[in-house]
Design a protein around this motif. Structure first.
Motif, short mmCIF file in Angstrom:
data_model
loop_
_atom_site.label_atom_id
_atom_site.label_comp_id
_atom_site.label_asym_id
_atom_site.label_seq_id
_atom_site.Cartn_x
_atom_site.Cartn_y
_atom_site.Cartn_z
N THR A 89 2.20 -4.45 -0.27
CA THR A 89 1.97 -3.31 -1.15
C THR A 89 2.83 -2.14 -0.70
O THR A 89 3.63 -2.26 0.24
N ARG A 90 2.68 -1.01 -1.38
CA ARG A 90 3.48 0.17 -1.09
C ARG A 90 2.58 1.27 -0.55
O ARG A 90 1.48 1.47 -1.06
N GLU A 91 3.07 1.97 0.45
CA GLU A 91 2.30 3.04 1.06
C GLU A 91 3.24 4.20 1.38
O GLU A 91 4.29 4.01 1.99
N ARG A 92 2.85 5.39 0.92
CA ARG A 92 3.71 6.55 1.16
C ARG A 92 3.55 7.02 2.61
O ARG A 92 2.44 7.30 3.06
N ILE A 130 8.20 5.87 0.40
CA ILE A 130 7.28 4.76 0.20
C ILE A 130 7.77 3.55 1.00
O ILE A 130 8.94 3.15 0.88
N ASP A 131 6.88 2.97 1.80
CA ASP A 131 7.20 1.79 2.60
C ASP A 131 6.53 0.55 2.02
O ASP A 131 5.41 0.62 1.48
N LYS A 178 -0.84 -5.10 3.89
CA LYS A 178 -2.01 -4.26 4.09
C LYS A 178 -3.26 -4.93 3.54
O LYS A 178 -3.48 -5.00 2.34
N GLN A 238 -6.55 4.78 -4.61
CA GLN A 238 -5.46 4.51 -3.67
C GLN A 238 -4.88 5.78 -3.06
O GLN A 238 -4.37 5.75 -1.93
N ASN A 239 -4.93 6.88 -3.81
CA ASN A 239 -4.43 8.15 -3.31
C ASN A 239 -5.37 9.27 -3.76
O ASN A 239 -5.20 9.82 -4.85
N LYS A 275 1.83 7.13 -7.69
CA LYS A 275 0.49 7.49 -7.21
C LYS A 275 0.30 8.98 -6.96
O LYS A 275 -0.72 9.39 -6.42
#
Length: 657
Positions: A487-490, A496-497, A501, A579-580, A636
């Motif tokens: 997934t993507r995570e800021r 965004i990485d 997860k 998510q955010n 997000k």
């Protein structure tokens, strides 16, 4: 809008009595058995009974596509049970979410096949919007959809489902011109060529529209708008000569969009914010029969993908060799065994930004087998296994077990347990693009992760079904466990990485049915519910609406008039705040909506010999003019973005040669 939806079931009661007649003209040229698709081939790589197949299937027929109408595959597939078609600011028409699975805007959790052959690309595993928008719909004989994992036979991407587009072996030679809302102009041509030894089909689609008005607040609370125009070109061709067959698909789509991030100010001028993708797929197949019960299939596929927008161009070239043997040692036993070699050549080119993915090559290997055995007529047992080896990763084995049991002539049950995996693609492992403001501060970007582990899923399905010559009914329960999710995570620096997860559980049920009331009426309906939860107890993490209710009817009279109407009722989506929590609610919520479409067709040859072989039709999409928003599940930062056009109408004129 919900009140309008409550009136919809009454149409099924009122219209048949109002319009039915006793003429022998049939709704479709097919028998009821054929219309209800009693034979499928995707689940086991050979033709088998729909009720005995080793998967949870749905089939869309050519007649249903024609009767309900559609401009592209997005509009066709959003009518399928448990399917939610969506997209992001970056890919507005690129994602098929199945059973609530939505973790990114690359369409790499559902594997797309063309006549049983995977049309993968190795850059991202799912830049599919040109296929969704440019494929000529006239070539389709039927679409087989498997809900649930299919990796035991098809490998990576066959994670949440499989979509197999099966083309007609004898295309109708015809031309269709379309004119419609948003200054739409389209042309579709198809033809069939046949000699004593050669059979060939070809179809061309040209589509251009100025686009619907996309208006929204961006990440910085700046309001803007632009026309989401698109230009699509699609070409399909196939040929069969003896035991050799070929398939060719070329699709190109150029679309306007808000930009790489939801920002009206930063970036190029709005008219220069375009994205374009070209896909080319060529497959050459050969069949050799050792005897009546032993068949060897050889496939050589070559495909290319270019994805170009103002920041960079991503590209891949893929070559795949697959050998499959189908062996039937007895009436009770079928055995499939095969192996695949997939060579990937991936890279990128600079545009306004530097090339984000370094050039590299990789080779992935798979071997697979599946056996089905009928100890007695009513029971079929299925077992499958696949070994997968991707570069720089340990080998992975996934399995499939299942059973189908026919309780009576019309009633049966299916129990399935299937696993799948998905290895990360080049954009997820090697991407690096940092977006900066004029003052040098970072405003966003995307960063790959070379240490990503493959995603895994295990799904259990239980289905009870009823099939007769006129009716298909099925009720399915599913339970899926997803792990090592990409997934993507800021990150703290605003980039965004890609990360592995946590875990996700998906639970739900599906009700679906088709009913041929008589020779003139075809009815279909489905209801699906899904609930998902992470291992940290975040409910409805994927934001996909929990409830999808879909219902349609097609009527054809003795006078050459055909009417199709369809409703796709979608409940409220979960807010991206799950998510955010810091997201800003600048735009309207992703509320419930009822997406209605309708098509009325008239065969002019029924009224005048001068117009023989000519048909005119009017197709309407979102005819109640709903405002449709979907969560901003990629950026997000804001709650939603517009997801569909408003009311639109399209006039089609077709002539058969």
């Amino acid at each position: 809008m919900a009140q309008r939806s409550l009136l919809w079931p009454l149409l099924f009661v009122a219209l048949p009595s109002a319009w039915a007649d006793s003429d022998e003209r049939a709704l479709f040229d097919l028998s009821l058995d054929e219309l209800l698709a009693t034979t499928v081939e995707t689940a086991s790589k050979y033709k088998e009974s729909f009720t005995e197949s080793s998967a949870i299937n749905t089939v869309i027929s050519r007649e249903e596509i024609k009767g309900f109408g559609a401009n592209n595959l997005v509009e066709v597939l959003e009518r399928v049970v448990s399917v939610h078609m969506t997209g992001s600011n970056f890919f507005p028409q690129n994602v098929m979410s199945m059973r609530g699975d939505l973790l990114g805007h690359y369409d790499n959790h559902v594997l797309m096949l063309l006549n049983g052959r995977p049309i993968r690309e190795s850059y991202a595993g799912g830049v599919n919007f040109s296929v969704y928008t440019a494929l000529p719909l006239s070539v389709i004989e039927r679409i087989e959809i498997i809900r649930g994992p299919g990796s035991a036979l098809y490998g990576t991407n066959a994670y949440s489902g499989v979509v197999n587009i099966i083309t007609s072996k004898q295309q109708q030679s015809q031309m269709t011109a379309t004119f419609g809302s948003f200054d739409t102009k389209a042309l579709e041509l198809s033809s069939h060529i046949e000699s004593e030894e050669l059979k060939a089909n070809i179809a061309l689609k040209l589509f251009d529209e100025q686009g619907w008005n996309f208006a929204a607040f961006d990440n910085n609370h700046v309001f803007g708008q632009t026309d989401y125009g698109e230009t699509n070109v699609g070409l399909f061709a196939d040929a069969t000569y003896g035991n050799i067959s070929t398939n060719l698909l070329y699709t190109s789509s150029k679309q306007l969009f808000i930009g790489a991030s939801a920002d009206w100010v930063a970036g190029p001028a709005l008219d220069d914010r375009t994205m374009e993708s070209e896909r080319l797929f060529i497959d050459i197949s050969h069949e050799f029969s050792f005897d009546a019960d032993w068949l060897l299939q050889s496939h050589l596929s070559y495909s290319t993908m270019d994805f170009d927008h103002y920041n960079y161009l991503g590209k891949s070239k893929d070559t795949a060799l697959e050998l499959t043997t189908l062996y039937r040692p007895s009436e009770q036993l079928n055995w499939v065994i095969g192996a695949t070699l997939w060579y990937q050549d991936v890279g990128s080119e600079a545009r306004l930004a530097k090339a984000p993915v370094p050039d590299f090559t990789a080779t992935w290997y798979t071997t697979y087998t599946q056996v089905d055995y009928k100890p007695f007529e009513a029971l079929k047992l299925i077992a499958g296994l696949q070994w997968n080896k991707a570069d720089q990763l340990d080998a992975k084995v996934v399995s499939r077990l299942g059973a189908t049991y026919q309780l009576t002539q019309n009633i049966g049950v299916k129990l399935m347990r299937a696993q799948a995996y998905r290895a990360a693609f080049g954009v997820e492992t090697g991407f690096s693009l940092i977006l900066t403001n004029p003052d040098g501060s970072i405003r966003g970007g995307l960063r790959g992760n070379p240490n990503l582990a493959p995603e895994e899923i295990t799904t259990t399905d239980a289905q009870v079904f009823y099939h007769s010559q006129q009716v298909q009914l099925a009720a399915t329960f599913f339970h899926s466990k997803l792990s090592q999710l990409v997934t993507r995570e800021r990150a703290a620096d605003n980039v965004i990485d890609f990360v592995n997860k946590g875990k996700l559980t998906l639970d739900g049920w599906e009700l679906e049915g088709k009913y041929n009331l008589n020779k003139h009426w075809h009815l279909m309906a489905s209801y699906s519910y899904q609930f998902n939860e992470t291992d940290t107890h975040i409910e409805n993490f994927t934001t996909v609406p929990n409830h999808l209710f879909k219902m349609g009817a097609i009527y054809q009279s003795m006078h050459g008039v055909s009417v199709g109407i369809f409703q796709n009722y979608v409940t409220e989506a979960t807010d991206i705040a799950v998510q955010n929590p810091a997201r800003q609610a600048y735009n309207p919520a992703a509320s419930q909506y009822a997406l209605w479409s309708a098509k009325v067709s008239l065969d002019l040859g029924q009224f005048s010999p001068s117009f023989a072989n000519t048909q005119i039709s009017l197709y309407g999409y979102n005819i109640t003019d709903e405002d449709i928003y979907h969560p901003d599940f990629i950026g997000k930062r804001i709650n939603t973005l517009p997801a569909r056009q408003g009311r639109s109408w399209y006039l089609n004129v077709s002539y058969k040669f």
